[in-house]
Enzyme design. Structure first.
Site, PDB file in Angstrom:
ATOM      1  N   SER A  65      14.990  21.398 -15.538  1.00  0.00           N
ATOM      2  CA  SER A  65      13.833  22.248 -15.777  1.00  0.00           C
ATOM      3  C   SER A  65      14.318  23.548 -16.396  1.00  0.00           C
ATOM      4  O   SER A  65      15.393  24.050 -16.051  1.00  0.00           O
ATOM      5  CB  SER A  65      13.133  22.546 -14.452  1.00  0.00           C
ATOM      6  OG  SER A  65      12.383  23.739 -14.554  1.00  0.00           O
ATOM      7  N   HIS A 125       0.834  -1.215   0.000  1.00  0.00           N
ATOM      8  CA  HIS A 125       0.000   0.000   0.000  1.00  0.00           C
ATOM      9  C   HIS A 125       0.863   1.257   0.000  1.00  0.00           C
ATOM     10  O   HIS A 125       0.441   2.302   0.481  1.00  0.00           O
ATOM     11  CB  HIS A 125      -0.961   0.032   1.203  1.00  0.00           C
ATOM     12  CG  HIS A 125      -1.700  -1.249   1.399  1.00  0.00           C
ATOM     13  ND1 HIS A 125      -2.921  -1.502   0.840  1.00  0.00           N
ATOM     14  CD2 HIS A 125      -1.349  -2.384   2.059  1.00  0.00           C
ATOM     15  CE1 HIS A 125      -3.322  -2.726   1.155  1.00  0.00           C
ATOM     16  NE2 HIS A 125      -2.374  -3.288   1.889  1.00  0.00           N
ATOM     17  N   GLU A 175       9.146   8.634 -16.614  1.00  0.00           N
ATOM     18  CA  GLU A 175       7.775   9.129 -16.820  1.00  0.00           C
ATOM     19  C   GLU A 175       7.285   8.761 -18.213  1.00  0.00           C
ATOM     20  O   GLU A 175       6.116   8.445 -18.414  1.00  0.00           O
ATOM     21  CB  GLU A 175       7.729  10.641 -16.608  1.00  0.00           C
ATOM     22  CG  GLU A 175       7.977  11.016 -15.159  1.00  0.00           C
ATOM     23  CD  GLU A 175       8.220  12.506 -15.018  1.00  0.00           C
ATOM     24  OE1 GLU A 175       7.283  13.203 -14.626  1.00  0.00           O
ATOM     25  OE2 GLU A 175       9.339  12.960 -15.306  1.00  0.00           O
ATOM     26  N   LYS A 180      16.044  21.376 -10.372  1.00  0.00           N
ATOM     27  CA  LYS A 180      15.310  20.162 -10.752  1.00  0.00           C
ATOM     28  C   LYS A 180      16.187  19.124 -11.437  1.00  0.00           C
ATOM     29  O   LYS A 180      17.122  19.436 -12.159  1.00  0.00           O
ATOM     30  CB  LYS A 180      14.138  20.521 -11.680  1.00  0.00           C
ATOM     31  CG  LYS A 180      13.011  21.232 -10.997  1.00  0.00           C
ATOM     32  CD  LYS A 180      12.361  20.423  -9.875  1.00  0.00           C
ATOM     33  CE  LYS A 180      11.499  19.299 -10.407  1.00  0.00           C
ATOM     34  NZ  LYS A 180      10.323  19.805 -11.130  1.00  0.00           N
TER      35      LYS A 180
END
Ligand code: ARG
Length: 461
Positions: free
Chosen positions: A276, A155, A289, A282
């Protein structure tokens, strides 16, 4: 001029041509189309449809066409509807009227089914080889970490400690099943439809078995109607890639989470992270992704093709032309994805301090319950006692392992001074040594199994 203009007075409308033509995407099957035509020419020559001299002429023409494709100067003509008509048109240009004998007893219906199966067969081989590479990278990444601890989750909540190699290898076995599915799909794809004609079979005495063999199929189809309209193999290909994509997406999700500074377990190599344009700090896990995102696309292709197939009446229908783009795109997607994921795994940097720091005492609560079980308490009661201990530690803001033995004894008299031994993450992991467990000893066995599989797993033919 089209190859089927005889019964028409007017040329096809340009807008219909734009809708109908498949050359834009099926041209990538030129190799398969030429191979199929070569084998078919030999088969109908053997059946007595034309002479040995005509066969030589046709084979020579096909070889010249092949060279034109290979050297990149094959010229498509405005009338070429698909790869099959383009190759035949060019053959007739090169060798004259005798080229027009090649299509005797053949239809584009059995031709396209043959070409597409041959194309999918080589695609299955390539995906299998790429997966072998990713599996090898997982083994290399796992090998130094059979005893490195990390939190295991259920979980997405801290559950029990596990070893890093155990986590990495969990993906190895998913990929093994994916490879098994590729091999299995190949078995059903390697069936030759050639000799089925448009739908009813061929009146010429072609040796279909020899034809199949010449094209490296394992056998030939039993029913011509089925053979020209069956796209199970394409749907299976898409399913295997969709499920593979699902597995890669899960790996990606783990890497995304674990490389988040809140976890900090792993650092992606500079070459496989992006920055970024606005925020200088970043470090984005874009490749992962994209892996997660591409899974949606792969699942979409499977859903799309199944939907196309579900309402089709018997025999070939032009709807079937919708089979190729999803299959080509799924292949291209996976072929672009796998080398990057393999490199990400190969260059994954683990941060042992962060892994260690993420191990929280409560992850040993099950071990504490097992401790009471070993002292004779039924597990259900032990579970309850330890639940109370966890709550006590939290309300009193004491580290779980620092609960005084006296406080524990108030919950159960079975707690003795040896309870301190329970609070040892390595010892917890070490106990789970039954095969398939996370103990270093069991994981070393697992690694050996994985290595043995990599050594022995044969490529698809
Ligand atoms: N381009 C077609 C396809 O991909 C080839 C078969 C055409 N057959 C026909 N009867 N129109 O399905």
């Amino acid at each position: 001029m089209t190859l089927w203009g005889g019964r028409f007075d007017e040329p096809t409308d340009a807008d219909l041509r734009a809708l109908n033509d498949s050359l834009g995407f099926d041209r990538r099957m030129w190799r398969e189309d030429i191979a199929g035509s070569r084998a078919y020419a030999a088969a109908i020559a053997a059946a007595g449809v034309f002479s040995g001299a005509d066969l030589e002429t046709i084979l020579d023409g096909l070889t010249r066409i092949e060279a034109e494709f290979e050297q990149g100067h094959f010229q498509f003509a405005p009338g070429d509807e698909d790869i099959h008509t383009a190759v035949e048109r060019r053959l007739i240009e090169l060798v004259g009227a005798v080229g027009g004998r090649l299509h005797t007893g053949r239809s584009r219906n059995d031709q396209v089914a043959t070409d597409f199966r041959l194309w999918v067969m080589q695609a299955l081989r390539q995906v299998d080889a790429l997966l072998h590479g990713l599996q090898a990278a997982l083994v290399v990444a796992a090998t130094p970490h059979t005893a490195t601890l990390m939190p295991g989750y259920t979980h997405m909540q801290p559950a029990q400690p596990v070893t890093v190699a155990h986590w990495l290898l969990s993906y190895f076995w998913m990929l093994r099943r994916d490879r098994e599915r590729l091999h299995d799909a190949h078995r059903r794809t390697a069936i030759s439809p050639l000799g089925s004609g448009a739908l009813a079979g061929t009146p010429f005495p072609v040796d279909r078995a020899a034809l199949a063999q010449a094209l490296h199929f394992a056998g030939s189809s039993e029913n011509s109607l089925d053979a020209v309209s069956d796209r199970d193999f394409a749907a299976e290909f898409l399913f295997v890639l969709a499920l593979l994509g699902t597995h890669l997406s899960r790996l990606a999700e783990d890497v995304i989470l674990f490389s988040n500074p809140a976890f900090g377990f792993i650092t992606l190599d500079d070459r496989y992270s992006t920055g970024s344009s606005l925020m200088p700090q970043k470090r984005n896990p874009d490749p992962m992704e994209l892996a997660r995102g591409k899974a949606g696309r792969l699942i979409g292709h499977l859903t799309g093709l199944l939907t196309t197939l579900k309402g089709l009446p018997t025999g070939y229908n032009k709807d079937l032309q919708e089979d190729k783009e999803p299959v080509f795109d799924a292949f291209d997607t996976v072929q672009r994805l796998l080398p990057v994921l393999t490199a990400v795994v190969r260059t994954l940097k683990l941060n042992p301090d962060r892994l260690q720091a993420a191990l929280v005492d409560e992850m040993l609560a099950t071990d504490l319950a097992d401790y009471l079980v070993k002292k004779g308490l039924p597990f259900r009661e032990a579970h309850h006692v330890v639940g109370s201990a966890v709550r006590l530690a939290q309300t009193e803001q004491i580290a779980f392992r620092r609960l005084p033995p006296a406080r524990l004894r108030a919950l159960s008299p079975l707690f003795a001074d040896d309870v301190a031994q329970v609070f040892d993450f390595a010892a917890s992991v070490d106990q789970r040594r039954a095969p398939g467990g996370t103990a270093p000893a069991a994981v070393r066995q697992q690694l050996a199994q994985a290595e043995a599989y990599l050594q022995t797993s044969a490529p698809i033919r």
